[in-house]
Design an enzyme around this catalytic site. Structure first.
Site, PDB file in Angstrom:
ATOM      1  N   GLN A 162       0.829  -1.202   0.000  1.00 23.62           N
ATOM      2  CA  GLN A 162       0.000   0.000   0.000  1.00 23.62           C
ATOM      3  C   GLN A 162       0.869   1.261   0.000  1.00 23.62           C
ATOM      4  O   GLN A 162       0.531   2.269  -0.612  1.00 23.62           O
ATOM      5  CB  GLN A 162      -0.939  -0.007   1.224  1.00 23.62           C
ATOM      6  CG  GLN A 162      -2.010   1.090   1.199  1.00 23.62           C
ATOM      7  CD  GLN A 162      -3.054   0.866   0.109  1.00 23.62           C
ATOM      8  OE1 GLN A 162      -3.341  -0.258  -0.269  1.00 23.62           O
ATOM      9  NE2 GLN A 162      -3.614   1.958  -0.413  1.00 23.62           N
TER      10      GLN A 162
ATOM     11  N   ALA B  20      -6.066   4.913  -0.367  1.00 20.97           N
ATOM     12  CA  ALA B  20      -5.870   4.989   1.085  1.00 20.97           C
ATOM     13  C   ALA B  20      -4.386   5.130   1.400  1.00 20.97           C
ATOM     14  O   ALA B  20      -3.539   4.555   0.703  1.00 20.97           O
ATOM     15  CB  ALA B  20      -6.430   3.742   1.754  1.00 20.97           C
TER      16      ALA B  20
ATOM     17  N   SER C 232      -5.871   1.269   4.750  1.00 22.06           N
ATOM     18  CA  SER C 232      -6.634   0.493   3.770  1.00 22.06           C
ATOM     19  C   SER C 232      -7.223  -0.752   4.411  1.00 22.06           C
ATOM     20  O   SER C 232      -6.539  -1.495   5.113  1.00 22.06           O
ATOM     21  CB  SER C 232      -5.734   0.069   2.604  1.00 22.06           C
ATOM     22  OG  SER C 232      -6.444  -0.832   1.769  1.00 22.06           O
TER      23      SER C 232
ATOM     24  N   GLU D 160     -18.430   2.981  -2.948  1.00 22.41           N
ATOM     25  CA  GLU D 160     -17.622   2.060  -3.751  1.00 22.41           C
ATOM     26  C   GLU D 160     -18.453   0.813  -4.010  1.00 22.41           C
ATOM     27  O   GLU D 160     -18.554  -0.065  -3.145  1.00 22.41           O
ATOM     28  CB  GLU D 160     -16.311   1.699  -3.027  1.00 22.41           C
ATOM     29  CG  GLU D 160     -15.319   2.860  -2.955  1.00 22.41           C
ATOM     30  CD  GLU D 160     -13.932   2.441  -2.474  1.00 22.41           C
ATOM     31  OE1 GLU D 160     -13.721   1.235  -2.236  1.00 22.41           O
ATOM     32  OE2 GLU D 160     -13.071   3.324  -2.351  1.00 22.41           O
TER      33      GLU D 160
ATOM     34  N   TRP E 246     -17.899  -1.688  -5.595  1.00 18.60           N
ATOM     35  CA  TRP E 246     -17.090  -2.892  -5.832  1.00 18.60           C
ATOM     36  C   TRP E 246     -16.406  -3.449  -4.592  1.00 18.60           C
ATOM     37  O   TRP E 246     -15.900  -4.564  -4.602  1.00 18.60           O
ATOM     38  CB  TRP E 246     -16.016  -2.560  -6.871  1.00 18.60           C
ATOM     39  CG  TRP E 246     -15.119  -1.424  -6.405  1.00 18.60           C
ATOM     40  CD1 TRP E 246     -13.966  -1.541  -5.683  1.00 18.60           C
ATOM     41  CD2 TRP E 246     -15.316  -0.024  -6.603  1.00 18.60           C
ATOM     42  NE1 TRP E 246     -13.441  -0.296  -5.412  1.00 18.60           N
ATOM     43  CE2 TRP E 246     -14.256   0.662  -5.974  1.00 18.60           C
ATOM     44  CE3 TRP E 246     -16.308   0.739  -7.243  1.00 18.60           C
ATOM     45  CZ2 TRP E 246     -14.144   2.058  -5.964  1.00 18.60           C
ATOM     46  CZ3 TRP E 246     -16.194   2.125  -7.231  1.00 18.60           C
ATOM     47  CH2 TRP E 246     -15.122   2.777  -6.609  1.00 18.60           C
ATOM     48  N   HIS E 247     -16.349  -2.676  -3.512  1.00 17.48           N
ATOM     49  CA  HIS E 247     -15.545  -3.066  -2.351  1.00 17.48           C
ATOM     50  C   HIS E 247     -16.409  -3.779  -1.300  1.00 17.48           C
ATOM     51  O   HIS E 247     -17.287  -3.173  -0.690  1.00 17.48           O
ATOM     52  CB  HIS E 247     -14.877  -1.812  -1.749  1.00 17.48           C
ATOM     53  CG  HIS E 247     -13.987  -2.089  -0.577  1.00 17.48           C
ATOM     54  ND1 HIS E 247     -12.611  -1.979  -0.617  1.00 17.48           N
ATOM     55  CD2 HIS E 247     -14.280  -2.454   0.691  1.00 17.48           C
ATOM     56  CE1 HIS E 247     -12.104  -2.261   0.574  1.00 17.48           C
ATOM     57  NE2 HIS E 247     -13.099  -2.558   1.394  1.00 17.48           N
TER      58      HIS E 247
HETATM   59 ZN   LIG Z   1     -11.250  -2.009  -2.190  1.00 12.41          ZN
END
Ligand SMILES: [Zn+2]
Length: 256
Positions: free
Chosen positions: A142, A163, A168, A227, A229-230
């Protein structure tokens, strides 16, 4: 006349004496306090915040107060990375308020992966070809990712879509970014949530223990824009409660 004035005179004398002695005592005390605070300022600032002193009544309180207001990207100024991850009622929490230590590297959760595979298999039965295109990310990865974005677009821009290291949820090993096979152009877009596949995922994820982690109109609470997709694994029981009550993980856990 003499008799009736005597108590008045005595009263006046006592009053004057009282005023003078109060003045003397107060001055003496002030001088003591000033001497003490001049000589032992570090100690007075660190450990004696509640002691009323005339010279520096509020300064220690103000500097020790935590900064509560997040910046425009949801980060808290002067935020320090903790040495332990945050679990609330056994649920691992990672957000802009509760970051993860750099040493926290659990890898991908086998339980979450198994649930994901079951969910993807079930989606396929229904005609939706889902894929998790991003999962566990280490703190180091990350860091690389974020630093590259900062180099490319600057920190302010990078903070809007990436992030910072430690912040994250992918570092938990419990989060996946999900999309449709062959429809890469819709990966990481809001539009994915409006496709039949995205809709199926939203409707059914809880049965497999997943929640849409950053729902619409909850940015203030989660710290992230919507989001589609998350998805985050929390287990079937909690996922169903969160879904039924239309909550975020923060609301369910009673934190912000
Ligand atoms: Zn994600």
């Amino acid at each position: 006349m003499k008799k009736s004035r005597l108590p008045l005179i005595i009263g006046a004398v006592i009053s004057v004496a009282l005023i003078v002695s109060i003045f003397v005592v107060v001055n003496y005390k002030n001088s003591q306090v000033n001497v003490a605070s001049d000589e032992e300022q570090p100690a007075a600032q660190k450990g004696k915040e509640d002691e009323p002193t005339k010279e520096q009544p509020k300064t220690p309180d103000k500097t020790s107060e935590p900064q509560e207001q997040p910046d425009e990207n949801g980060y808290y100024p002067n935020q320090t990375i903790p040495t332990e991850p945050t679990y609330i009622d056994g649920v691992l929490l990672a957000n802009k308020r509760y970051p993860l230590p750099s040493t926290f590297a659990p890898g991908e959760s086998p339980e979450a992966r198994q649930a994901l595979n079951t969910m993807i298999a079930e989606a396929k039965q229904q005609g939706f070809n889902l894929v998790a295109f991003s999962g566990y990310r280490s703190y180091e990865y990350q860091t690389t990712l974020y630093n590259n974005y900062v180099k490319r677009d600057g920190q302010a821009a990078a903070d809007r879509y990436s992030a910072r290291p430690g912040f994250s949820e992918h570092q938990t090993g419990l989060a996946f970014d999900i999309g449709e096979v062959g429809k890469d152009d819709l990966w990481l877009t809001e539009e994915f949530g409006e496709t039949p596949a995205g809709q199926w995922l939203f409707d059914n994820a809880a049965q497999f223990g997943f929640i849409l982690r950053f729902p619409q109109n909850k940015e203030e609470i989660t710290g992230y824009m919507y989001e589609s997709w998350h998805y985050r694994y929390v287990g079937v029981e909690i996922a169903k409660k969160i879904k039924e009550q239309n909550l975020t993980l923060e609301e369910y856990l009673g934190v912000k």
